[in-house]
Write a protein that holds these residues in place. Structure first.
Motif, PDB file in Angstrom:
ATOM      1  N   VAL B 161     -16.768 -56.802 -56.814  1.00 44.17           N
ATOM      2  CA  VAL B 161     -17.109 -58.170 -56.392  1.00 44.17           C
ATOM      3  C   VAL B 161     -18.529 -58.317 -55.857  1.00 44.17           C
ATOM      4  O   VAL B 161     -18.988 -59.426 -55.633  1.00 44.17           O
ATOM      5  N   ASN B 162     -19.258 -57.220 -55.637  1.00 43.98           N
ATOM      6  CA  ASN B 162     -20.600 -57.342 -55.066  1.00 43.98           C
ATOM      7  C   ASN B 162     -21.727 -57.064 -56.057  1.00 43.98           C
ATOM      8  O   ASN B 162     -22.870 -56.864 -55.650  1.00 43.98           O
ATOM      9  N   VAL B 163     -21.384 -57.039 -57.332  1.00 45.21           N
ATOM     10  CA  VAL B 163     -22.390 -56.685 -58.343  1.00 45.21           C
ATOM     11  C   VAL B 163     -23.537 -57.695 -58.372  1.00 45.21           C
ATOM     12  O   VAL B 163     -24.703 -57.337 -58.532  1.00 45.21           O
ATOM     13  N   LEU B 164     -23.185 -58.951 -58.188  1.00 51.87           N
ATOM     14  CA  LEU B 164     -24.188 -60.017 -58.199  1.00 51.87           C
ATOM     15  C   LEU B 164     -25.349 -59.675 -57.279  1.00 51.87           C
ATOM     16  O   LEU B 164     -26.514 -59.886 -57.615  1.00 51.87           O
ATOM     17  N   ARG B 165     -25.043 -59.143 -56.124  1.00 52.04           N
ATOM     18  CA  ARG B 165     -26.076 -58.867 -55.124  1.00 52.04           C
ATOM     19  C   ARG B 165     -26.587 -57.429 -55.188  1.00 52.04           C
ATOM     20  O   ARG B 165     -27.782 -57.179 -55.034  1.00 52.04           O
ATOM     21  N   TYR B 166     -25.684 -56.456 -55.420  1.00 54.75           N
ATOM     22  CA  TYR B 166     -26.061 -55.055 -55.259  1.00 54.75           C
ATOM     23  C   TYR B 166     -26.037 -54.257 -56.564  1.00 54.75           C
ATOM     24  O   TYR B 166     -26.419 -53.097 -56.572  1.00 54.75           O
ATOM     25  N   GLY B 167     -25.580 -54.848 -57.645  1.00 53.62           N
ATOM     26  CA  GLY B 167     -25.542 -54.124 -58.912  1.00 53.62           C
ATOM     27  C   GLY B 167     -24.262 -53.332 -59.103  1.00 53.62           C
ATOM     28  O   GLY B 167     -23.370 -53.316 -58.254  1.00 53.62           O
ATOM     29  N   ASN B 168     -24.152 -52.694 -60.271  1.00 53.34           N
ATOM     30  CA  ASN B 168     -23.018 -51.834 -60.589  1.00 53.34           C
ATOM     31  C   ASN B 168     -23.191 -50.482 -59.900  1.00 53.34           C
ATOM     32  O   ASN B 168     -24.233 -50.205 -59.302  1.00 53.34           O
ATOM     33  N   THR B 169     -22.190 -49.624 -60.021  1.00 55.60           N
ATOM     34  CA  THR B 169     -22.267 -48.310 -59.372  1.00 55.60           C
ATOM     35  C   THR B 169     -23.551 -47.584 -59.765  1.00 55.60           C
ATOM     36  O   THR B 169     -24.208 -46.961 -58.930  1.00 55.60           O
ATOM     37  N   ARG B 170     -23.916 -47.689 -61.033  1.00 56.70           N
ATOM     38  CA  ARG B 170     -25.149 -47.065 -61.523  1.00 56.70           C
ATOM     39  C   ARG B 170     -26.351 -47.390 -60.635  1.00 56.70           C
ATOM     40  O   ARG B 170     -27.222 -46.544 -60.435  1.00 56.70           O
ATOM     41  N   ASP B 171     -26.376 -48.620 -60.138  1.00 53.68           N
ATOM     42  CA  ASP B 171     -27.528 -49.068 -59.360  1.00 53.68           C
ATOM     43  C   ASP B 171     -27.491 -48.591 -57.912  1.00 53.68           C
ATOM     44  O   ASP B 171     -28.439 -48.811 -57.168  1.00 53.68           O
ATOM     45  N   LEU B 172     -26.394 -47.963 -57.531  1.00 49.64           N
ATOM     46  CA  LEU B 172     -26.214 -47.560 -56.133  1.00 49.64           C
ATOM     47  C   LEU B 172     -26.413 -46.069 -55.940  1.00 49.64           C
ATOM     48  O   LEU B 172     -26.076 -45.521 -54.895  1.00 49.64           O
TER      49      LEU B 172
END
Lengths: 478, 478
Positions: B161-172
């Motif tokens: 639910v937070n992809v909009l702001r923080y990205g997918n797991t890849r981006d973390l």
């Protein structure tokens, strides 16, 4: 320029390429090819039998197919502003240059999807402008933005001053179109925020410096345009204090913290000495400075107040000894001008400067600075350190003048002893010997020395799998 | 469970593995192995000669080395909560399961670097808690967070639910440790924000569903903890209006927009019917709803005021017909509970539900919804559409009940005709047939149908290069 023996192609190959791209797409005159064979830092001068300037992806594909059939090596080239020599041909290696410069169309801007689709030859500043005209932000911003091309930014995974907030180029991309080493076109130009249908191939080509294929177009992410900005120049007693100021700012202002640059007094001295019109923001000298910027999609002076409050708190805690906040955009630009003029000021200084573009974990920057300075001072008495960079990313441009050495001194040009002193410490701090400038030709030997051999083997495995003939930008990176 | 012929291993292989991991690390009893051989959705039931539970990366490496020598296929498994069957062994394929469950240590939290280093078996909720305890946010959040493991999140590039702001797991993720298919350990556990020293190998393993190696640990990014949040439930006349509301919110509030979910009336009806304690936020029914959340690192009620202002503007423009803002955390949780209960409510409904996890460019969601509904209604008269999802990411969970079909009806379980209707339109909209759930076993056939053959060939090339024996999670994805 004399065409050397290794630098010829069968006339039939040139003729086939010429047929594929037409007269506008081919340069073979030595004088006209000159800008394509010398790198931006003028460290590398190669030569080439031909510079090819395709007008579209089909022309690139046709040329690459001819090269694949004839095993002709290829150097893809964007704005040729790279710092590591990845975009120029080597000497007498028979490498043709494929310049993307004619492919400079913005194909599409999708406001509701917040994406821009652009060909690789688009100049970065033109993309920034197009985004701004559409009331959006394309946040990639770096020194060469007036001449670098997005394809080169992608191929080198360029960094710049907004990485803290928006990430590296890799993070700003949703899709790619790539001409593969056999001349086939991979159409991965998707504008999707989520796509888990197998391996994410685009990440192979981003940052590969043209060794796995030629990026011909990309779907770029756009962001809301910031409507308020506040810029501060602050004196800090030591790098640890700068780091704590960064932490304080992030805690209270979150992602409003757009940039956070560390600058040593030596840098400011160089700028004041060599860059006309600059002046010290403070009446007395300090050892370290920070240039910090907040921005917000809200209008108004809230970010300015946030910054004032954070700096006041930092002063109370002894983290900041003096600070000035830009009162308007001109003042902000003047502060940024000082930061951005450091490389130019360093070039204006007589003597030999040894440059290092390194990264360590953000938390370890202060210890890294301390240890590296001590090691260099011990080894090279009188060394003059020019340390600045993107503290928020753990990325330092850590440069050293060594007295008694100058540019015309051949021995001094061999920077291995200085670099080794710095990189040995980088390695101990689990850092990177190339934070944003890539490997190219410049750091191939260092990569072998400092990279885990297993990782180099994996890179070679990928290279062999995608480019079995080894025709894509040979000799670069690996 | 009967051990079938294809499902045996030479006793010597089991014995060698047993020696490598000790008695705590090996399960061979059929009953004890049961939870490891059935997938979360209970679509796939396989079997295995052994479940191996290594205690550390060296034990994984030792086991993989034995498997490589004996060509024993391996299925890596995290929390086994995946939606596509990637984490269970196939029937009678002799695949051993390597469970990461015992590797659940948080190795390090670096507050100034904003990173957390964790072993792959850490449960996502435990990582969220550890971040929160350190006054930071690890933003990955999804339905299975109480039992899924970070290694599985990485291997499937989980969304949430937070992809909009923080990205997918890849981006973390900043760094990875991976056991390669030959049993060697690649230590890429770097906590660097910038590192341009060659190909970015971690992106190969993220989202590869265990087909290229076993991720054993990762360096995760941490973020400032939001100190204020505002949640709204709004009725919108149509998806286009929802999209314009999103645009309005992003323009004015930038990255404060943390979540933006679209929910059709049918979804709410199901929830109200099947989930005790839920109630319609409005007195009359609407066709579409949005659940929007803003958050900020500032304390106070500024985000609430932002949200109020944006909704008021949207009402003036006819984009929103009714709206409620949660007055406290309990009310916010109640709104989220309705959204998060939709899958459970759909399962409680009698009949057969056809699920599709798709993405299209955000701007094309409304047209996609319209066309798909029309196509399904024409083909399957009386079809009942359950459409909800992460509009901010262009990701819809687009599900359909078809009257007259039910779960026990074998023919109805063959969902190909429904899926094909939906995916054909997804393809026309340049979308993804698996936005966040991956391919696993579930969508292997669809991948072949809808993915560019060149892209599949590239994926196979990468697979062959890194896993030439094909022992890593065979039959999944490719």
């Amino acid at each position: 320029m004399a065409i050397a023996s290794g630098n010829t192609l069968l006339p039939s190959v040139i003729q086939r390429i010429s047929q594929a791209v037409g007269p506008l797409g081919l340069i073979t005159d030595a004088r006209d090819m000159e800008p394509y064979v010398v790198d931006w830092r003028r460290i590398y001068r190669g030569n080439t039998p031909a510079v090819v300037r395709p007008a579209n992806v089909r022309e690139i594909a046709a040329v690459v197919k001819i090269c694949a059939e004839t095993r002709t090596p290829i150097v893809p080239q964007g704005g040729n502003t790279g710092m590591s020599g990845a975009s120029v041909p080597r000497l007498d290696a028979g490498e043709i240059v494929i310049s993307l410069a004619r492919m400079n169309r913005i194909v599409d801007i999708d406001l509701l999807n917040n994406t821009m689709t652009a060909e690789s030859g688009c100049v970065l500043a033109a993309l920034q402008q197009a985004a701004s005209d559409a009331d959006r932000l394309f946040p990639l911003s770096l020194g060469g933005e007036g001449s670098c091309q997005i394809g080169g930014n992608l191929s080198t995974n360029a960094g710049g001053v907004n990485v803290l907030r928006y990430g590296n180029t890799r993070d700003l991309i949703l899709g790619l179109e790539v001409v593969l080493p056999d001349g086939r076109i991979w159409n991965g130009l998707r504008g999707l925020r989520k796509d888990n249908t197998g391996y994410d191939l685009k990440h192979l080509f981003i940052g590969a410096e043209g060794t796995l294929g030629i990026i011909s177009a990309a779907v770029l992410k756009l962001y809301p345009r910031p409507r308020s900005t506040a810029t501060a120049w602050a004196a800090v007693p030591r790098p640890e204090a700068a780091l704590q100021l960064l932490s304080l700012l992030k805690e209270h202002c979150g992602d409003r913290v757009t940039a956070f640059e560390l600058i040593s007094r030596n840098c400011l001295d160089l700028v004041l000495r060599h860059i006309p019109g600059t002046r010290d923001p403070f009446s007395s000298a300090h050892v370290w400075y920070v240039l910090a910027e907040l921005s917000d999609s809200h209008e108004g002076d809230a970010v300015r107040k946030d910054l004032e409050l954070a700096l006041a708190t930092a002063m109370e805690r002894g983290l900041v000894s003096d600070a000035v906040i830009a009162g308007n955009q001109a003042q902000s630009q003047a502060l940024w001008h000082m930061r951005e003029s450091i490389p130019e000021a360093a070039r204006a200084e007589s003597g030999m400067v040894y440059r290092h573009d390194v990264a360590v974990p953000v938390s370890r920057v202060p210890a890294f600075i301390k240890e590296t300075q001590a090691a260099l001072e011990q080894r090279f008495p009188g060394v003059y350190i020019i340390c600045f960079g993107h503290l928020g990313d753990g990325n330092l441009h850590y440069n050293a003048f060594i007295p008694g050495r100058n540019r015309d001194d051949a021995a001094a040009r061999d920077a291995r002893d200085v670099a080794q002193t710095v990189y040995d410490i980088v390695q101990r701090f689990e850092g990177s010997i190339s934070a944003e400038h890539g490997i190219g030709l410049y750091k191939v030997a260092e990569l072998k020395r400092y990279k885990d051999p297993l990782e180099i083997e994996l890179m070679r495995t990928v290279k062999r799998a995608l480019d079995p003939q080894g025709i894509m930008n040979p000799g670069k990176v690996l």
